[in-house]
Motif scaffolding. Structure first.
Motif, PDB file in Angstrom:
ATOM      1  N   TRP A 111       1.624   3.659  12.640  1.00  0.00           N
ATOM      2  CA  TRP A 111       1.347   3.842  11.213  1.00  0.00           C
ATOM      3  C   TRP A 111       1.670   2.574  10.421  1.00  0.00           C
ATOM      4  CZ3 TRP A 111      -2.057   6.756   9.585  1.00  0.00           C
ATOM      5  CH2 TRP A 111      -2.190   8.103   9.930  1.00  0.00           C
ATOM      6  N   LEU A 112       2.747   1.890  10.798  1.00  0.00           N
ATOM      7  CA  LEU A 112       3.072   0.630  10.119  1.00  0.00           C
ATOM      8  C   LEU A 112       1.951  -0.382  10.294  1.00  0.00           C
ATOM      9  CD1 LEU A 112       6.880  -0.064  10.800  1.00  0.00           C
ATOM     10  CD2 LEU A 112       5.792   0.441   8.612  1.00  0.00           C
ATOM     11  N   ALA A 113       1.424  -0.472  11.520  1.00  0.00           N
ATOM     12  CA  ALA A 113       0.346  -1.424  11.790  1.00  0.00           C
ATOM     13  C   ALA A 113      -0.905  -1.076  10.984  1.00  0.00           C
ATOM     14  CB  ALA A 113       0.030  -1.417  13.291  1.00  0.00           C
ATOM     15  N   VAL A 114      -1.191   0.206  10.835  1.00  0.00           N
ATOM     16  CA  VAL A 114      -2.339   0.639  10.032  1.00  0.00           C
ATOM     17  C   VAL A 114      -2.117   0.309   8.559  1.00  0.00           C
ATOM     18  CG1 VAL A 114      -3.562   2.690   9.174  1.00  0.00           C
ATOM     19  CG2 VAL A 114      -3.099   2.452  11.620  1.00  0.00           C
ATOM     20  N   ASP A 115      -0.901   0.542   8.066  1.00  0.00           N
ATOM     21  CA  ASP A 115      -0.600   0.298   6.654  1.00  0.00           C
ATOM     22  C   ASP A 115      -0.734  -1.169   6.268  1.00  0.00           C
ATOM     23  OD1 ASP A 115      -0.131   2.957   6.466  1.00  0.00           O
ATOM     24  OD2 ASP A 115       2.042   2.828   6.249  1.00  0.00           O
ATOM     25  N   LEU A 116      -0.392  -2.071   7.186  1.00  0.00           N
ATOM     26  CA  LEU A 116      -0.470  -3.500   6.884  1.00  0.00           C
ATOM     27  C   LEU A 116      -1.894  -3.925   6.550  1.00  0.00           C
ATOM     28  CD1 LEU A 116       1.950  -5.011   9.581  1.00  0.00           C
ATOM     29  CD2 LEU A 116       2.328  -4.864   7.104  1.00  0.00           C
ATOM     30  N   VAL A 117      -2.856  -3.268   7.157  1.00  0.00           N
ATOM     31  CA  VAL A 117      -4.261  -3.556   6.859  1.00  0.00           C
ATOM     32  C   VAL A 117      -4.749  -2.687   5.701  1.00  0.00           C
ATOM     33  CG1 VAL A 117      -6.617  -3.485   7.777  1.00  0.00           C
ATOM     34  CG2 VAL A 117      -4.733  -4.273   9.229  1.00  0.00           C
ATOM     35  N   GLY A 118      -4.221  -1.478   5.626  1.00  0.00           N
ATOM     36  CA  GLY A 118      -4.687  -0.523   4.623  1.00  0.00           C
ATOM     37  C   GLY A 118      -4.377  -0.918   3.191  1.00  0.00           C
ATOM     38  N   VAL A 119      -3.238  -1.581   2.967  1.00  0.00           N
ATOM     39  CA  VAL A 119      -2.833  -1.946   1.601  1.00  0.00           C
ATOM     40  C   VAL A 119      -3.846  -2.871   0.926  1.00  0.00           C
ATOM     41  CG1 VAL A 119      -1.099  -3.106   0.191  1.00  0.00           C
ATOM     42  CG2 VAL A 119      -0.379  -1.535   1.978  1.00  0.00           C
ATOM     43  N   PRO A 120      -4.130  -4.053   1.508  1.00  0.00           N
ATOM     44  CA  PRO A 120      -5.101  -4.929   0.832  1.00  0.00           C
ATOM     45  C   PRO A 120      -6.501  -4.327   0.755  1.00  0.00           C
ATOM     46  CG  PRO A 120      -4.514  -5.806   3.003  1.00  0.00           C
ATOM     47  CD  PRO A 120      -3.569  -4.698   2.718  1.00  0.00           C
ATOM     48  N   LEU A 121      -6.901  -3.573   1.783  1.00  0.00           N
ATOM     49  CA  LEU A 121      -8.234  -2.975   1.761  1.00  0.00           C
ATOM     50  C   LEU A 121      -8.343  -1.944   0.640  1.00  0.00           C
ATOM     51  CD1 LEU A 121     -11.017  -2.810   3.071  1.00  0.00           C
ATOM     52  CD2 LEU A 121     -10.135  -1.031   4.579  1.00  0.00           C
ATOM     53  N   ALA A 122      -7.276  -1.168   0.434  1.00  0.00           N
ATOM     54  CA  ALA A 122      -7.287  -0.153  -0.626  1.00  0.00           C
ATOM     55  C   ALA A 122      -7.443  -0.802  -1.994  1.00  0.00           C
ATOM     56  CB  ALA A 122      -6.002   0.675  -0.568  1.00  0.00           C
ATOM     57  N   PHE A 123      -6.662  -1.855  -2.264  1.00  0.00           N
ATOM     58  CA  PHE A 123      -6.750  -2.531  -3.558  1.00  0.00           C
ATOM     59  C   PHE A 123      -8.133  -3.142  -3.768  1.00  0.00           C
ATOM     60  CE2 PHE A 123      -1.971  -2.780  -3.606  1.00  0.00           C
ATOM     61  CZ  PHE A 123      -1.805  -2.117  -4.815  1.00  0.00           C
ATOM     62  N   ASN A 124      -8.667  -3.767  -2.727  1.00  0.00           N
ATOM     63  CA  ASN A 124      -9.966  -4.424  -2.848  1.00  0.00           C
ATOM     64  C   ASN A 124     -11.121  -3.438  -2.931  1.00  0.00           C
ATOM     65  OD1 ASN A 124      -8.935  -7.047  -2.801  1.00  0.00           O
ATOM     66  ND2 ASN A 124      -8.892  -7.089  -0.558  1.00  0.00           N
ATOM     67  N   SER A 125     -10.857  -2.163  -2.561  1.00  0.00           N
ATOM     68  CA  SER A 125     -11.911  -1.156  -2.593  1.00  0.00           C
ATOM     69  C   SER A 125     -11.888  -0.322  -3.869  1.00  0.00           C
ATOM     70  CB  SER A 125     -11.769  -0.212  -1.382  1.00  0.00           C
ATOM     71  OG  SER A 125     -11.862  -0.934  -0.179  1.00  0.00           O
TER      72      SER A 125
END
Length: 217
Positions: free
Chosen positions: A161-175
């Protein structure tokens, strides 16, 4: 259709980010599910399922096929995990057995995530299903890997989950899903706390019955 429109309408603005109702409600369900998972409560799965349904609506609204697919995975695996935890708890006298994955299980988890990400990213690119195919694909496949690990009672699911979150944070903001990005800060601390709790749990005596003993039968 009206309900979907209302869910994806703007709730408020925070730190310059336009927050959608679906993004906020789905993530609050997700936080509750993570906290329940930390406590090893089987209720984590139906709450996670609700989170997946609402967040699927949020991702549809911002044209993220991977994000939408991720939530469909959350829904499907929530049903599977719910069944596995109930069966595992029943076999172990009501207590879920927590363990570290074996090295071969870890290898399959990592290799499966890598291969799946490449395959899904190529699919997204070929059919123009996402404006960010590679991170979107990783979120989709990484979520599947994390939830499989959780369903099996592996401590490694917290690392996934930590590994997923590291990518999910910037993608969420940019989306345009600002609440998802903001809430990941809270997720981070919950994941660390949950990881510690499960890690300590492996150092205390537990029932010998495995969570998924005989599940493949």
């Amino acid at each position: 259709m009206s309900l979907l429109h209302d869910l994806n309408s703007q709730a408020f603005v925070a730190f310059g980010e336009h927050i959608k109702w679906s993004d906020m409600i789905g993530n609050l369900f997700g936080l509750a599910a993570l906290a329940l998972g930390w406590r090893r409560s089987v209720v984590t799965w139906p709450v996670q399922l609700l989170s997946g349904v609402v967040l699927a609506a949020a991702n549809i609204s911002v044209h993220l096929a991977g994000g939408t697919g991720k939530q469909l995975v959350v829904i499907a695996v929530s049903l599977w995990g719910w069944s596995q935890w109930r069966r595992g708890s029943a076999r172990a006298g009501g207590e879920l057995r927590i363990r570290f994955a074996t090295w071969s299980e870890r290898a399959w988890l990592v290799l499966g995530t890598a291969a799946g990400t490449v395959a899904v990213a190529e699919l997204f690119q070929a059919y123009n299903l996402s404006w960010a195919p590679w991170p979107d694909a990783y979120l989709f496949v990484g979520t599947l890997a994390a939830m499989i690990a959780q369903g099996r009672g592996w401590v490694e699911f917290w690392f996934a989950w930590l590994a997923v979150d590291l990518v999910g944070v910037p993608l969420a903001f940019n989306s345009g899903l600002g609440f998802s990005g903001l809430i990941y800060i809270v997720y981070f601390f919950l994941v660390i706390a949950g990881m510690r709790s499960w890690w300590l749990r492996t150092r205390t005596p537990q029932q010998s019955t495995a969570v998924l003993e005989g599940a493949a039968a």
